[in-house]
Design a protein around this motif. Structure first.
Motif, short mmCIF file in Angstrom:
data_model
loop_
_atom_site.label_atom_id
_atom_site.label_comp_id
_atom_site.label_asym_id
_atom_site.label_seq_id
_atom_site.Cartn_x
_atom_site.Cartn_y
_atom_site.Cartn_z
N GLY A 1 1.04 -1.16 0.11
CA GLY A 1 -0.08 -0.29 0.09
C GLY A 1 0.85 1.26 0.00
N GLY A 2 2.13 1.12 -0.29
CA GLY A 2 3.08 2.30 -0.34
C GLY A 2 3.88 2.47 0.85
N CYS A 3 3.82 1.68 1.91
CA CYS A 3 4.80 2.16 2.92
C CYS A 3 6.01 1.09 3.13
N GLY A 4 6.24 0.44 1.95
CA GLY A 4 7.50 -0.24 1.91
C GLY A 4 7.99 -1.41 2.44
N ALA A 5 6.60 -1.93 3.35
CA ALA A 5 6.77 -2.92 4.05
C ALA A 5 6.85 -4.36 3.10
N MET A 6 6.35 -4.41 1.84
CA MET A 6 6.31 -5.83 1.24
C MET A 6 6.44 -5.54 -0.24
N TYR A 7 7.24 -6.22 -1.00
CA TYR A 7 7.33 -5.84 -2.23
C TYR A 7 7.15 -7.16 -3.11
N GLU A 8 6.99 -7.12 -4.54
CA GLU A 8 6.84 -8.03 -5.29
C GLU A 8 7.86 -7.74 -6.29
N ILE A 9 8.69 -8.95 -6.87
CA ILE A 9 9.69 -8.50 -7.69
C ILE A 9 9.64 -9.52 -8.80
N LYS A 10 9.57 -9.04 -9.96
CA LYS A 10 9.90 -9.93 -11.15
C LYS A 10 11.18 -9.54 -11.87
N ILE A 11 12.02 -10.57 -11.84
CA ILE A 11 13.37 -10.25 -12.51
C ILE A 11 13.34 -11.54 -13.67
N GLU A 12 13.97 -11.17 -14.58
CA GLU A 12 14.33 -11.70 -15.78
C GLU A 12 15.62 -11.61 -16.25
N SER A 13 16.71 -12.89 -16.12
CA SER A 13 18.11 -12.39 -16.42
C SER A 13 18.71 -13.71 -16.65
N GLU A 14 19.79 -13.62 -17.71
CA GLU A 14 20.61 -14.56 -17.91
C GLU A 14 21.54 -15.41 -16.68
N GLU A 15 21.64 -14.23 -15.61
CA GLU A 15 22.33 -14.71 -14.52
C GLU A 15 21.86 -16.02 -14.00
N PHE A 16 20.26 -16.37 -14.37
CA PHE A 16 19.74 -17.45 -13.61
C PHE A 16 19.80 -18.74 -14.35
N LYS A 17 20.35 -18.63 -15.55
CA LYS A 17 20.37 -19.84 -16.39
C LYS A 17 21.02 -20.95 -15.58
N GLU A 18 20.55 -22.29 -15.75
CA GLU A 18 21.20 -23.43 -15.30
C GLU A 18 21.15 -23.44 -13.52
N LYS A 19 20.40 -22.85 -12.96
CA LYS A 19 20.14 -22.38 -11.57
C LYS A 19 18.87 -22.93 -11.06
N ARG A 20 18.56 -23.59 -10.06
CA ARG A 20 17.21 -23.91 -9.69
C ARG A 20 16.50 -22.75 -9.27
N THR A 21 15.24 -22.79 -9.16
CA THR A 21 14.59 -21.64 -8.60
C THR A 21 14.85 -21.29 -7.30
N VAL A 22 15.16 -22.12 -6.36
CA VAL A 22 15.83 -21.74 -5.06
C VAL A 22 16.82 -21.02 -5.04
N GLN A 23 17.86 -21.32 -5.92
CA GLN A 23 19.15 -20.73 -5.99
C GLN A 23 18.98 -19.24 -6.55
N GLN A 24 18.20 -19.25 -7.58
CA GLN A 24 17.65 -17.70 -8.01
C GLN A 24 17.14 -16.98 -7.01
N HIS A 25 16.24 -17.55 -6.18
CA HIS A 25 15.78 -16.53 -5.34
C HIS A 25 16.73 -16.16 -4.01
N GLN A 26 17.66 -17.03 -3.92
CA GLN A 26 18.72 -17.02 -3.10
C GLN A 26 19.68 -15.69 -3.42
N MET A 27 19.81 -15.75 -4.94
CA MET A 27 20.60 -14.61 -5.58
C MET A 27 19.92 -13.45 -5.11
N VAL A 28 18.73 -13.16 -5.39
CA VAL A 28 18.03 -11.75 -5.24
C VAL A 28 17.92 -11.51 -3.62
#
Length: 107
Positions: free
Chosen positions: A57-84
């Motif tokens: 609601g604008g207070c900065g307490a919770m965010y949704e992030i969508k990111i598409e990147s070559e850096e995630f190639k050949e990494k499992r989803t959990v590893q991608q999320h750990q990188m973020v």
């Protein structure tokens, strides 16, 4: 006296405001969204998409992030999320929650 739940209050607030609770009336990013976006751009320079949305609601307490990147190639989803999470480790300390959606660009 009964306690109000968010679900019970939502229809009333929508009628009052005329908008869904998660909707913002402006198209620009908040200061928090800009800060998180900039950090992600620096940490993921090959990203083709970075979208940060303040879903608190604008207070900065919770965010949704969508990111598409070559850096995630050949990494499992959990590893991608750990990188973020690692990229945002200082900012996360001030957040209540974070939704992360990662993907690799399709060729």
């Amino acid at each position: 006296m009964a306690a109000w739940s968010r679900a019970a209050a939502a229809p009333l607030l929508r009628r009052i405001r005329g908008l869904p609770l998660h909707h913002r009336m402006f198209a620009t990013q908040t200061e928090g969204e800009l800060r998180v976006t900039q950090i992600l751009k620096e940490k993921f320079p090959r990203a083709t998409t970075i979208k940060v949305t303040d879903i608190s609601g604008g207070c900065g307490a919770m965010y949704e992030i969508k990111i598409e990147s070559e850096e995630f190639k050949e990494k499992r989803t959990v590893q991608q999320h750990q990188m973020v999470n690692q990229a945002l480790k200082e900012e996360i300390k001030e957040m209540h929650g974070l939704r992360i959606f990662t993907s690799v660009p399709k060729r």
